[in-house]
Design an enzyme around this catalytic site. Structure first.
Site, short mmCIF file in Angstrom:
data_model
loop_
_atom_site.label_atom_id
_atom_site.label_comp_id
_atom_site.label_asym_id
_atom_site.label_seq_id
_atom_site.Cartn_x
_atom_site.Cartn_y
_atom_site.Cartn_z
CB THR A 95 -13.57 -5.43 2.77
OG1 THR A 95 -14.77 -5.32 1.80
CG2 THR A 95 -13.94 -4.25 3.10
CE LYS A 170 -16.25 -2.56 0.65
NZ LYS A 170 -18.27 -2.05 0.00
CE LYS A 238 -15.48 -7.78 7.10
NZ LYS A 238 -15.77 -7.54 5.76
N1 LIG Z 1 -22.24 -8.96 0.18
C1 LIG Z 1 -21.71 -7.79 0.22
O1 LIG Z 1 -23.26 -6.62 -0.17
C2 LIG Z 1 -20.40 -6.86 -0.12
C3 LIG Z 1 -19.19 -8.11 0.74
N2 LIG Z 1 -18.32 -7.48 0.62
C4 LIG Z 1 -17.63 -8.06 1.32
O2 LIG Z 1 -16.81 -9.09 0.17
C5 LIG Z 1 -16.49 -10.28 0.77
C6 LIG Z 1 -17.12 -11.38 1.05
O3 LIG Z 1 -18.86 -11.24 1.50
P1 LIG Z 1 -19.91 -12.01 1.32
O4 LIG Z 1 -20.31 -12.89 -0.36
O5 LIG Z 1 -21.25 -10.82 1.32
O6 LIG Z 1 -19.70 -13.34 2.35
P2 LIG Z 1 -20.34 -13.98 2.82
O7 LIG Z 1 -21.02 -14.56 3.78
O8 LIG Z 1 -21.71 -14.28 1.93
O9 LIG Z 1 -19.15 -15.38 2.18
C7 LIG Z 1 -18.20 -15.81 2.77
C8 LIG Z 1 -17.67 -16.92 2.03
O10 LIG Z 1 -16.02 -16.52 2.94
C9 LIG Z 1 -15.93 -18.12 3.05
N3 LIG Z 1 -15.22 -18.15 4.58
C10 LIG Z 1 -15.92 -17.53 5.68
N4 LIG Z 1 -14.70 -18.50 6.70
C11 LIG Z 1 -14.00 -19.36 5.99
C12 LIG Z 1 -12.88 -19.84 6.46
N5 LIG Z 1 -12.14 -19.72 7.54
N6 LIG Z 1 -11.98 -19.77 5.19
C13 LIG Z 1 -12.35 -20.33 4.04
N7 LIG Z 1 -13.45 -19.55 3.78
C14 LIG Z 1 -14.53 -19.15 4.16
C15 LIG Z 1 -17.31 -18.83 2.74
O11 LIG Z 1 -17.29 -19.73 3.25
P3 LIG Z 1 -18.42 -21.17 3.48
O12 LIG Z 1 -19.18 -21.32 2.06
O13 LIG Z 1 -17.84 -22.41 3.63
O14 LIG Z 1 -18.74 -20.40 4.73
C16 LIG Z 1 -18.18 -18.16 2.20
O15 LIG Z 1 -17.57 -18.81 0.89
C17 LIG Z 1 -16.42 -9.70 2.77
O16 LIG Z 1 -15.52 -9.54 2.91
C18 LIG Z 1 -17.45 -8.39 2.21
O17 LIG Z 1 -17.40 -7.55 3.59
C19 LIG Z 1 -18.19 -6.52 -0.18
C20 LIG Z 1 -18.98 -5.31 -1.08
C21 LIG Z 1 -19.79 -5.82 -1.18
O1 LIG Z 2 -19.60 -4.04 0.71
C1 LIG Z 2 -21.29 -3.23 0.87
C2 LIG Z 2 -21.31 -2.75 -0.16
O2 LIG Z 2 -22.23 -2.04 -0.46
O3 LIG Z 2 -20.54 -1.90 -0.87
#
Ligand SMILES: NC(=O)C1=CN([C@@H]2O[C@H](COP(=O)(O)OP(=O)(O)OC[C@H]3O[C@@H](n4cnc5c(N)ncnc54)[C@H](OP(=O)(O)O)[C@@H]3O)[C@@H](O)[C@H]2O)C=CC1
Ligand SMILES: O=CC(=O)O
Length: 289
Positions: A95, A170, A238
């Protein structure tokens, strides 16, 4: 088809696992490389860098935390741009804001690659069960090519047209979700403080016109102050910030979303950023006159 997968957080881990379980060959990369090991047990290969993954795979998916992360993985050393080119596709399912998505699209396409943004609606459990809603925009041919993977990851895919439309959709959805979570939290606290049983409130809500899976799914855990993260609060904040910026650009007054954003910011400042976004309930619960 061999698929590359960058980012194994809450969502990326569940999504790549689903692809593996459904017969796709998957090469994974994560900034913290040790997180790849669990996927290897289910048959994944590891790429040492995003560039290596793109070199190996015709199609690479990214699921990263925020705009800074998505830009870094594409533009930095050993990033996606170093190996993207003709015949290769890159799909960013994180996102982010429309501007970040456009910048990535320009960079990928200027090197001959194809780009699709495809953020998702649905959280940890829908990711685990392949029930996400996919909001794609950009290269239509790449969208068609990705349908077999999208069919595994989601229950419905939308193709929304030009780059930016997926990101905007989104952000609008999550702006509504974040605002509703604040109203729901206020309702739970108000019911308790005014002498009602909040479990009765949950039942009443569930039988009425505003019944929804979020109240049903999160309500009982919230009342126990269990905010084990499915959607981390820092990511919801965010999304509120990015949605408010979209409102600024389009001169849309959003006082409800702005107030909700303040609550999420306060919750972050109190150290709740890594908890589920339902933890915004805690700041209301602890505020007394
Ligand atoms: N969780 C949810 O319910 C939902 C989330 N989303 C969106 O999906 C995306 C991922 O969410 P989610 O999986 O929950 O997030 P997490 O915080 O669990 O995971 C984030 C990921 O991004 C990586 N990351 C963070 N910073 C960097 C960087 N500077 N360089 C490279 N890799 C990086 C992390 O790596 P590392 O492991 O090394 O920290 C990790 O793999 C977000 O944009 C979120 O808004 C969308 C729908 C639902
Ligand atoms: O981005 C979060 C979700 O639940 O969708």
């Amino acid at each position: 088809m061999e698929i590359g997968f960058l980012g194994l957080g809450i969502m990326g881990k569940a999504m790549s696992m689903n692809l593996l379980k459904n017969g796709f060959k998957v090469t994974v990369w994560n900034r913290t490389l040790s997180k790849c090991n669990e996927l290897v047990e289910f048959g994944a290969s590891i790429g040492e860098t995003p560039a290596q993954v793109v070199k190996k795979c015709k199609l690479t998916i990214a699921m990263l935390s925020d705009p800074a992360a998505t830009r870094s993985v594409v533009f930095d050393k050993d990033g996606v741009l170093e190996q993207i080119g003709s015949g290769k596709g890159y799909i960013d399912m994180s996102t982010v804001d429309p501007e970040t998505s456009s910048k990535i699209s320009e960079a990928i396409t200027s090197k001959g690659g194809a780009f699709l943004e495809a953020p998702v609606s649905g959280s940890k459990q829908p990711a685990e069960t392949g029930q996400l809603v996919i909001l794609a925009a950009g290269d239509k041919e790449l969208y068609e090519e990705a349908i077999p993977a999208f069919d595994v990851l989601g229950k419905k895919s939308f193709f929304l047209g030009q780059i930016g439309n997926g990101a905007k959709m989104k952000l609008v959805v999550n702006m509504i979700m974040g605002s509703v979570m604040n109203a729901f939290s206020e309702g739970l606290v108000l019911s308790e403080r005014s002498g009602l049983n909040p479990h009765d409130l949950l039942q009443v809500l569930d039988l009425g016109g505003i019944a929804n899976p979020m109240f049903r799914g999160k309500g009982p855990a919230m009342l126990k102050s269990n905010h084990s993260p499915a959607f981390p609060l820092k990511h919801q904040q965010k999304d509120m910030r990015l949605a408010l910026a979209l409102g600024d650009e389009n001169a849309v007054s959003m006082p409800v979303a702005a107030a909700a954003n303040e609550s999420f910011k306060k919750a972050r400042s109190m150290g709740f950023g890594d908890l589920d976004f339902s933890a915004v309930y805690e700041i209301l619960k602890t505020t007394k006159d």
